[in-house]
Enzyme design. Structure first.
Site, PDB file in Angstrom:
ATOM      1  N   SER A   1       0.269  -1.511  -0.091  1.00 33.61           N
ATOM      2  CA  SER A   1      -0.122   0.062   0.517  1.00 33.61           C
ATOM      3  C   SER A   1       0.924   1.537   0.573  1.00 33.61           C
ATOM      4  CB  SER A   1      -0.842   0.201   0.853  1.00 33.61           C
ATOM      5  OG  SER A   1      -2.068  -1.034   1.300  1.00 33.61           O
TER       6      SER A   1
ATOM      7  N   HIS B   1       1.530   4.268   5.263  1.00 34.13           N
ATOM      8  CA  HIS B   1       0.902   4.345   3.774  1.00 34.13           C
ATOM      9  C   HIS B   1       1.447   7.009   3.985  1.00 34.13           C
ATOM     10  CE1 HIS B   1      -2.523   1.833   4.421  1.00 34.13           C
ATOM     11  NE2 HIS B   1      -1.636   1.253   4.613  1.00 34.13           N
TER      12      HIS B   1
END
Length: 364
Positions: free
Chosen positions: A244, A305
């Site tokens: 991610s 992230h």
């Protein structure tokens, strides 16, 4: 700027009104046009190169206009800076069918209107943009391998805690783990979500900016994600897996592309609004998870992230194509490179001298 605007600029500096700019007149035109933002440094160099072909450094109106209006992407293609370009149309034919639709989609998402036709008609898919596809296939293979060896694939498994690829704080001296954790995923929802963004975004950027540049952005995001995670989320989680952070880097690369080519982009405010909405929703979700004390129930590596998104923007500003280079953008690239280098240095020192922590699990 269109042909008539360049013609008017030429006539303004053509004091003799003979259709020829002397070297002195041309230097004045370029200097003042660069200051006003009408010419970028690349266009100026193209014009100067054309003028140097004459003995006295002068240039005619037609040569000046052609040089000033040369599509930026065609220049990049002619200098073998982009993948698949063929400005003379030699070799394989122009893309057709599904490939042309993909090329048009990539051009619409990444390029301004004035450069889309030249890019679409000269793109030859050589070498093909397969880096993200091959990487995604490797991730899928690793996922099913662990699913077979660990008892099956589920919505939240397998969880390969003993893998030599997963990032583990207690083994942070094994430096490959800062990168290889991206090969692992915790369940088919996890990998499907990442692939859903990773493949189209990666292909689109590869087709326009080239595989090496996209490779640099993606892997900078992955490494920055693990570094930032190890610095700020250590009291909660020590295991990290998933790509991610790289996906967030690809998303932020869209913002970098928009910033670099702001003046030339179509629907720029709408594009910016969509990206800002994406970031606001993600930040809001992370804040909600924190205050609702749900982090242990749904272990999401928000700092990974964040690190990936920041790296995608910063590295994207450094390596992605800039359709019209302005002086302030050169300064911005230098600042971005220094910021990324500073972050990496600080993160490395933190991981060398950081303290050990309690063990738990997180995915990104």
């Amino acid at each position: 700027m269109d042909k008539e605007q360049w013609r008017d600029i030429f006539k303004f500096y053509d004091h003799n009104h003979d259709g020829i700019l002397s070297k002195r007149e041309l230097d004045t035109l370029i200097e003042e046009s660069e200051f006003n933002g009408e010419l970028d440094t690349e266009s100026s160099e193209i014009i100067r190169k054309k003028a140097r072909q004459s003995r006295d450094g002068s240039i005619s109106m037609d040569d000046f206009i052609r040089a000033a209006m040369m599509p930026v992407h065609r220049r990049q293609i002619s200098e073998v800076e982009t993948i698949g370009g063929n400005p003379e149309g030699r070799g394989s034919p122009a893309p057709k069918g599904c490939l042309r639709k993909m090329v048009e989609w990539a051009a619409w998402a990444t390029l301004p209107v004035g450069d889309r036709d030249s890019y679409t008609n000269t793109y030859r898919c050589l070498p093909p943009p397969i880096v993200m596809l091959l990487f995604s296939m490797t991730q899928i293979a690793a996922f099913f391998y662990h699913g077979i060896t660990l008892g099956g694939v589920t919505a939240s498994g397998p969880l390969p805690f003993d893998s030599s690829l997963i990032f583990v704080m207690e083994k942070r001296t094994e430096i490959w783990r800062y990168l290889t954790y991206m090969m692992l995923h915790s369940g088919y929802y996890h990998i499907m979500f990442n692939l859903l963004f990773q493949i189209p975004l990666g292909l689109m950027l590869e087709m326009v900016h080239g595989s090496l540049r996209v490779f640099a952005v993606f892997f900078a995001g992955v490494i920055s994600g693990s570094l930032l995670h190890s610095m700020f989320q250590t009291t909660q989680c020590t295991y990290l897996l998933g790509s991610s952070a790289g996906v967030y880097a690809l998303i932020s690369a869209q913002l970098a592309n928009l910033i670099l080519n702001w003046a030339e982009m179509e629907f720029k405010w709408l594009r910016l609004a969509v990206l800002i909405l994406f970031y606001v929703l993600n930040i809001g979700y992370a804040i909600y998870m924190y205050f609702a004390d749900l982090a242990s129930v749904v272990p999401v590596a928000n700092f990974a992230h964040l690190g990936g998104a920041a790296a995608g923007l910063i590295v994207g500003l450094c390596v992605l194509y800039n359709l019209k280079i302005k002086k302030w953008e050169k300064i911005l690239k230098i600042i971005a490179a220094c910021l990324f280098a500073l972050f990496v240095i600080i993160a490395i020192f933190w991981n060398i001298f950081g303290s050990s922590i309690a063990v738990c699990f997180s995915c990104c």
